[in-house]
Design a protein around this motif. Structure first.
Motif, PDB file in Angstrom:
ATOM      1  N   LEU A 187       0.835  -1.209   0.000  1.00 16.18           N
ATOM      2  CA  LEU A 187       0.000   0.000   0.000  1.00 16.18           C
ATOM      3  C   LEU A 187       0.867   1.255   0.000  1.00 16.18           C
ATOM      4  CD1 LEU A 187      -2.698  -1.227   2.525  1.00 16.18           C
ATOM      5  CD2 LEU A 187      -3.128  -0.595   0.136  1.00 16.18           C
ATOM      6  N   ALA A 188       2.004   1.190   0.677  1.00 17.18           N
ATOM      7  CA  ALA A 188       2.908   2.343   0.695  1.00 17.18           C
ATOM      8  C   ALA A 188       3.511   2.588  -0.690  1.00 17.18           C
ATOM      9  CB  ALA A 188       4.014   2.118   1.722  1.00 17.18           C
ATOM     10  N   LEU A 189       3.837   1.510  -1.424  1.00 15.98           N
ATOM     11  CA  LEU A 189       4.307   1.668  -2.800  1.00 15.98           C
ATOM     12  C   LEU A 189       3.218   2.287  -3.667  1.00 15.98           C
ATOM     13  CD1 LEU A 189       6.134  -1.748  -3.319  1.00 15.98           C
ATOM     14  CD2 LEU A 189       7.226   0.490  -3.080  1.00 15.98           C
ATOM     15  N   SER A 190       1.978   1.832  -3.465  1.00 17.72           N
ATOM     16  CA  SER A 190       0.852   2.382  -4.218  1.00 17.72           C
ATOM     17  C   SER A 190       0.653   3.859  -3.906  1.00 17.72           C
ATOM     18  CB  SER A 190      -0.421   1.592  -3.893  1.00 17.72           C
ATOM     19  OG  SER A 190      -1.539   2.115  -4.577  1.00 17.72           O
ATOM     20  N   ALA A 191       0.840   4.215  -2.623  1.00 20.54           N
ATOM     21  CA  ALA A 191       0.691   5.613  -2.218  1.00 20.54           C
ATOM     22  C   ALA A 191       1.723   6.510  -2.869  1.00 20.54           C
ATOM     23  CB  ALA A 191       0.771   5.733  -0.694  1.00 20.54           C
ATOM     24  N   ASP A 199       3.599  -1.937 -11.902  1.00 18.45           N
ATOM     25  CA  ASP A 199       4.976  -1.527 -11.656  1.00 18.45           C
ATOM     26  C   ASP A 199       5.661  -2.511 -10.711  1.00 18.45           C
ATOM     27  OD1 ASP A 199       5.059   0.997 -13.138  1.00 18.45           O
ATOM     28  OD2 ASP A 199       3.590   1.679 -11.668  1.00 18.45           O
ATOM     29  N   VAL A 200       4.915  -2.957  -9.693  1.00 23.11           N
ATOM     30  CA  VAL A 200       5.474  -3.864  -8.700  1.00 23.11           C
ATOM     31  C   VAL A 200       4.431  -4.910  -8.303  1.00 23.11           C
ATOM     32  CG1 VAL A 200       6.545  -4.087  -6.416  1.00 23.11           C
ATOM     33  CG2 VAL A 200       6.920  -2.010  -7.749  1.00 23.11           C
ATOM     34  N   LEU A 228      12.674   1.715  -2.795  1.00 23.05           N
ATOM     35  CA  LEU A 228      12.738   2.327  -4.121  1.00 23.05           C
ATOM     36  C   LEU A 228      14.086   2.999  -4.341  1.00 23.05           C
ATOM     37  CD1 LEU A 228       9.133   3.812  -4.462  1.00 23.05           C
ATOM     38  CD2 LEU A 228      10.050   1.722  -5.486  1.00 23.05           C
ATOM     39  N   ASP A 229      14.631   3.617  -3.298  1.00 24.11           N
ATOM     40  CA  ASP A 229      15.962   4.222  -3.419  1.00 24.11           C
ATOM     41  C   ASP A 229      17.019   3.148  -3.690  1.00 24.11           C
ATOM     42  OD1 ASP A 229      14.906   6.715  -2.971  1.00 24.11           O
ATOM     43  OD2 ASP A 229      15.432   6.771  -0.839  1.00 24.11           O
ATOM     44  N   VAL A 274      12.534  -1.788 -14.479  1.00 26.49           N
ATOM     45  CA  VAL A 274      12.343  -0.350 -14.606  1.00 26.49           C
ATOM     46  C   VAL A 274      11.243   0.071 -13.652  1.00 26.49           C
ATOM     47  CG1 VAL A 274      11.742   1.541 -16.152  1.00 26.49           C
ATOM     48  CG2 VAL A 274      13.009  -0.413 -17.018  1.00 26.49           C
ATOM     49  N   ILE A 275      11.515   1.031 -12.791  1.00 26.97           N
ATOM     50  CA  ILE A 275      10.512   1.596 -11.897  1.00 26.97           C
ATOM     51  C   ILE A 275      10.186   2.982 -12.383  1.00 26.97           C
ATOM     52  CG2 ILE A 275      10.012   2.336  -9.550  1.00 26.97           C
ATOM     53  CD1 ILE A 275      10.138  -0.608  -9.754  1.00 26.97           C
TER      54      ILE A 275
END
Length: 375
Positions: free
Chosen positions: A138-142, A225-226, A358-359, A373-374
């Motif tokens: 959910l944090a990635l989606s946010a 994406d993920v 992500l970093d 690829v992100i």
């Protein structure tokens, strides 16, 4: 009138097992047949050194099962047991495009439309891995990414409840692919959607692997994406299948601070390293407890152990999440804290973890295959 399982067994009994003079059922090659709402899964045990020759048998068995009235979807896997002391066969080049099922010859074929796959794993159960996986997704989606989550814990699926989807069932497309359910902006697939919540999954490893393969490769994920994979605890056959057959972008390891949990977390890290899956970092869950009365921190399970372990093995420490009643309450209610209280302090922990992952992805060397690829 025979039930569906008996009809499936009868259809399979028309297929001859090479070299035995018997059909595959009489030869004892067919596993227990699993059936739910017309979806049938089974595996065929074959000699490890001849697994590639049995693909026509697998295809014939799958076609025979599909021909049985009442069967809406069939998944047949080949499984191969290697005799003690023998050398397992090397992986052969694969021509599979998401429909091959040979357990003996793993191949890292990507999932169409899915740019990267991140496993959330732990060396043992009870460390809050599934809660972490859901809130991490959910944090990635946010952060603006298109995200799905696959519950790979075949024996103890908890994502349906965590995502507020208990009791819901996925639809089946005309091409017989499963349609992931959706909630809070995530696409979700779990074996918990296909069986009753209280039904024990008394399956041998080949059946669990077959079910996982179907959910992973035969679900209509669309463009993501993920894809976050909530792995089962430990380092068993399901985990190895994911690590060896799926092009994982990397793994996030969840542990509590205590020494016993960290010992198991080390095994999880070592497993991924041995199969050349990058470890993106370690999360320390239940890191501390803040007393609601006095406001002081209590290190119930110790504190800082995961951060020290990350430094010791040279992987990023992604952050810590407190032992907090709010997280437990929202998880049990199917109201994950990142979705329902996105501006709260607990959601902030997961958002920070997602940002660090992500970093890490942005800064790590590009892998030869697949290209991740992100956006």
């Amino acid at each position: 009138m025979p039930n569906l399982k008996e009809q499936v067994a009868a259809a399979l009994s028309k297929i001859t097992m090479p070299g035995t003079g018997k059909d595959i059922v009489a030869a004892g090659a067919v596993s227990d047949i699993y059936e739910k709402d017309g979806k049938v899964m089974l595996s065929i045990s074959v000699p490890a050194d001849k697994a590639s020759r049995f693909e026509p048998i697998r295809a014939a068995a799958e076609a025979a099962v599909k021909s049985v009235p009442g069967v809406v979807k069939a998944t047949v896997a080949l499984t191969a047991e290697v005799a003690p002391g023998s050398t397992p066969p090397k992986a052969a080049p694969s021509h599979d495009h998401g429909h091959g099922h040979s357990h003996a010859m793993p191949a890292k074929n990507g999932i169409p439309g899915v740019k990267s796959i991140i496993a959330v794993a732990s060396g043992k159960g009870g460390v809050g891995k599934s809660t972490t996986a859901v809130n991490f997704a959910l944090a990635l989606s946010a952060r603006g990414l298109k995200v799905g989550i696959l519950d790979a814990d075949i024996y103890g699926p908890s994502v349906p409840r965590l995502m507020g989807l208990s009791g819901d069932k996925p639809e089946v497309n005309e091409d017989r692919t499963l349609v992931p359910l959706e909630n809070y902006g995530l696409k979700v697939m779990s074996i918990g959607f296909l069986v009753d919540e209280e039904t024990p999954m008394i399956w041998r490893a080949p059946m669990a692997v077959s079910a996982l393969t179907q959910m992973l490769r035969e679900s209509a994920w669309g463009e993501l994406d993920v894809l976050v994979v909530d792995m089962p605890p430990g380092t068993g056959d399901v985990q190895l299948t994911m690590a060896q057959q799926v092009p994982l972008t990397g793994a996030v390891i969840v542990s509590t601070p205590q020494d016993l949990a960290l010992l198991d977390a080390r095994r999880g890290v070592a497993m991924f390293q041995k199969v050349e899956v990058p470890v993106l970092g370690i999360v320390e869950n239940m890191a501390y407890f803040i007393c609601p009365n006095c406001g002081t921190n209590h290190d119930i399970f110790g504190h800082g152990g995961a951060a020290q372990e990350a430094r010791r093995i040279g992987v990023p420490f992604l952050g810590e999440v407190p032992l907090e009643m709010k997280i437990r309450e929202t998880s049990d209610a199917g109201l994950p804290v990142v979705a329902t209280e996105p501006n709260g302090p607990h959601a902030e922990s997961y958002l920070a973890i997602a940002g660090r992952v992500l970093d890490t992805l942005a800064g790590k060397p590009e892998r030869a295959a697949p290209r991740i690829v992100i956006e």
